[in-house]
Enzyme design. Structure first.
Site, PDB file in Angstrom:
ATOM      1  N   GLN A 127     -10.673 -23.422  65.386  1.00 52.24           N
ATOM      2  CA  GLN A 127     -11.504 -22.315  64.378  1.00 52.24           C
ATOM      3  C   GLN A 127     -10.862 -21.501  64.373  1.00 52.24           C
ATOM      4  O   GLN A 127     -10.080 -21.105  64.805  1.00 52.24           O
ATOM      5  CB  GLN A 127     -12.611 -22.608  64.492  1.00 52.24           C
ATOM      6  CG  GLN A 127     -13.744 -21.865  63.480  1.00 52.24           C
ATOM      7  CD  GLN A 127     -14.791 -20.905  63.862  1.00 52.24           C
ATOM      8  OE1 GLN A 127     -15.242 -20.293  65.237  1.00 52.24           O
ATOM      9  NE2 GLN A 127     -15.726 -20.739  63.164  1.00 52.24           N
ATOM     10  N   GLY A 128     -10.211 -21.970  62.503  1.00 51.83           N
ATOM     11  CA  GLY A 128      -8.899 -20.688  62.643  1.00 51.83           C
ATOM     12  C   GLY A 128      -9.167 -19.423  61.262  1.00 51.83           C
ATOM     13  O   GLY A 128      -9.468 -20.077  60.184  1.00 51.83           O
ATOM     14  N   SER A 130     -10.352 -15.660  62.405  1.00 53.85           N
ATOM     15  CA  SER A 130      -9.903 -14.590  62.143  1.00 53.85           C
ATOM     16  C   SER A 130      -8.701 -14.564  62.033  1.00 53.85           C
ATOM     17  O   SER A 130      -7.573 -14.955  62.730  1.00 53.85           O
ATOM     18  CB  SER A 130     -10.428 -14.184  64.402  1.00 53.85           C
ATOM     19  OG  SER A 130     -11.800 -13.777  63.955  1.00 53.85           O
ATOM     20  N   SER A 162      -9.628 -19.441  69.979  1.00 55.86           N
ATOM     21  CA  SER A 162     -10.821 -19.809  70.820  1.00 55.86           C
ATOM     22  C   SER A 162      -9.760 -22.223  70.942  1.00 55.86           C
ATOM     23  O   SER A 162      -9.525 -22.487  69.417  1.00 55.86           O
ATOM     24  CB  SER A 162     -11.511 -20.418  70.988  1.00 55.86           C
ATOM     25  OG  SER A 162     -12.103 -19.533  70.828  1.00 55.86           O
ATOM     26  N   GLU A 245     -22.993 -22.356  63.793  1.00 60.81           N
ATOM     27  CA  GLU A 245     -21.948 -21.641  64.798  1.00 60.81           C
ATOM     28  C   GLU A 245     -23.433 -20.628  65.276  1.00 60.81           C
ATOM     29  O   GLU A 245     -23.496 -20.216  66.723  1.00 60.81           O
ATOM     30  CB  GLU A 245     -20.738 -20.960  64.930  1.00 60.81           C
ATOM     31  CG  GLU A 245     -20.745 -20.402  65.964  1.00 60.81           C
ATOM     32  CD  GLU A 245     -18.831 -19.809  65.434  1.00 60.81           C
ATOM     33  OE1 GLU A 245     -18.976 -18.613  63.909  1.00 60.81           O
ATOM     34  OE2 GLU A 245     -17.749 -19.685  66.692  1.00 60.81           O
TER      35      GLU A 245
END
Ligand SMILES: Cc1cc2nc3c(=O)[nH]c(=O)nc-3n(C[C@H](O)[C@H](O)[C@H](O)COP(=O)(O)OP(=O)(O)OC[C@H]3O[C@@H](n4cnc5c(N)ncnc54)[C@H](O)[C@@H]3O)c2cc1C
Length: 395
Positions: A127-128, A130, A162, A245
């Site tokens: 998941q890109g 931040s 992550s 999430e």
């Protein structure tokens, strides 16, 4: 709400319980001797077993490899996995975040292309969101994507990604229009991590792991059919992902916490404190009882939140209540564990046949990230203040 399982849910639970009893790998002590890559391959294999057994993506539509089950059955699945002490699935973010986002916002072609491989673990996702200057305020992100013919050309940097080191694909949020208010110029892209120009640099955490990474994008070409939702409306898509999430991430944790509590209570009877079992120490007793009560509160709150999601179809801002509760409770619980265990809590060594082997030291250190990941506690409180309580915005 009625917290009892229906007859159908009970049948579902029993069938799953029997399947887990037959399939959960028993011999997992070797995990500590494995390299990160070897352990990840093991988790990938486990996910494949779950998929082949027909248990991955419980609530996903059948045509995409899911089971078309109710949200309550999904909750039962997480709880039973935790009860059986099953390993986590390798594609945590694919199953928990990317898949539900593609189901909600993706085209039919995207659903057909990506969903089944997410469930089988054939393609791992990250998941890109931040960036170094855009975490809580992620609408301020600067990674840009320029349209050139049939492709977007992406340049910029993400951080804290992550599973970036293991990922085949990334759900990436980029800026496609710098000339409008910051929430309005964002777009979500599905990016092949093997594309030329993608560079992943692992970051080492205090647990010793390199769970997350920096990811650099230099002139990375992404076909326009990989846009999820509408161009420049990526904010809505990304918020949908974040609500999943926050709303569902802690689902199986109540059982894990309960297991940790039971273990701590058992330890408190054997560990000596001032010449008597720690269980007789009034302060330790108070703290254990408080944690025990909070684990039960967490369970009840979770059931309430899931029943609301069932009614509304999507998670709402109330998910922030859950996020604050499970993340801060885990820190309190780990703190009590360290107070109870004393210096032993820091040990990584010990009896390798014991399930406690290094687990408490790791748990204490990893819990610090809980109140940061998926949005910090301060941000969750701002969301509750504004969207649940109707208070003025904080900024
Ligand atoms: C274990 C872990 C895994 C992660 N995995 C991913 C991942 O896979 N993909 C990804 O994109 N990101 C990931 N993150 C990043 C995470 O989403 C960010 O760290 C988080 O959103 C906070 O952003 P930041 O670190 O930039 O802190 P900042 O936003 O700079 O915040 C710093 C401090 O200021 C406070 N603060 C900021 N704004 C406000 C405000 N308006 N009101 C009150 N207080 C405020 C924050 O609460 C915090 O205490 C992960 C983080 C962790 C810890």
């Amino acid at each position: 709400m009625d917290l009892n399982l229906t007859r159908e849910e009970t049948r579902f639970r029993d069938e799953l319980r029997a399947w887990l009893a037959a399939h959960v790998p028993r011999d997992r002590d070797h995990a500590r001797e494995q390299s990160v890559e070897e352990h990840f391959a093991f988790l990938r294999g486990w996910q494949r077993t779950v998929f082949d057994g027909g248990w991955a993506g419980i609530s996903w539509p059948r045509e995409y490899g899911g089971r078309g089950a109710s949200l309550m059955e999904q909750v039962i699945f997480w709880q039973e996995m935790a009860l059986a002490n099953a390993p986590p699935m390798a594609n945590v973010l694919g199953i928990g975040l990317v898949g539900p986002t593609v189901i909600a916002f993706g085209t039919e072609a995207q659903k057909a292309r990506y969903l089944r491989k997410i469930l089988s673990g054939e393609e791992i996702w990250c998941q890109g969101f931040s960036e170094p200057n855009a975490g809580s305020d992620f609408a301020g992100l600067q990674t840009e994507a320029r349209l050139e013919g049939t492709h977007y050309v992406v340049n910029g940097q993400k951080v804290w990604t992550s599973f970036g080191w293991a990922a085949d694909w990334c759900q990436l949020v980029v800026r496609t229009d710098p000339n409008v208010p910051k929430h309005k110029g964002l777009t979500v892209l599905l990016v092949d991590m093997k594309s030329p120009g993608v560079e992943v640099r692992p970051l080492r955490q205090m647990t010793g792991e390199t769970e997350f990474n920096e990811v650099f994008f230099r002139d990375v070409r992404v076909p326009i059919e990989n846009v999820v939702g509408k161009v420049n409306q990526g904010w809505d898509v990304a918020i949908g992902t974040l609500m999943h999430e926050r709303g569902t991430l802690g689902a199986g944790m109540q059982v894990t916490y309960k297991r940790n509590m039971d273990r701590l209570i058992a330890l408190s009877r054997t560990i000596q404190r001032n010449g008597r079992p720690a269980a007789q120490d009034p302060l330790i007793r108070q703290k254990l009882a408080q944690c025990y009560a909070e684990v039960h509160i967490m369970h009840t709150n979770q059931m309430r939140a899931f029943s609301r999601i069932s009614a509304a179809g999507v998670p709402g801002p109330e998910g922030s209540i859950q996020k604050i509760f499970w993340s801060e409770l885990n820190q309190r619980l780990q703190q009590v564990a360290q107070e109870l265990l004393g210096p032993y809590g820091q040990l990584e060594g010990g009896d390798p046949r014991s399930i406690d082997h290094g687990a408490w030291a790791y748990g204490y250190l990893r819990a610090r990230g809980n109140t940061i990941e998926a949005g910090t506690s301060e941000i969750q409180r701002n969301i509750i203040g504004h969207f649940v309580l109707g208070l003025p915005r904080s900024y």
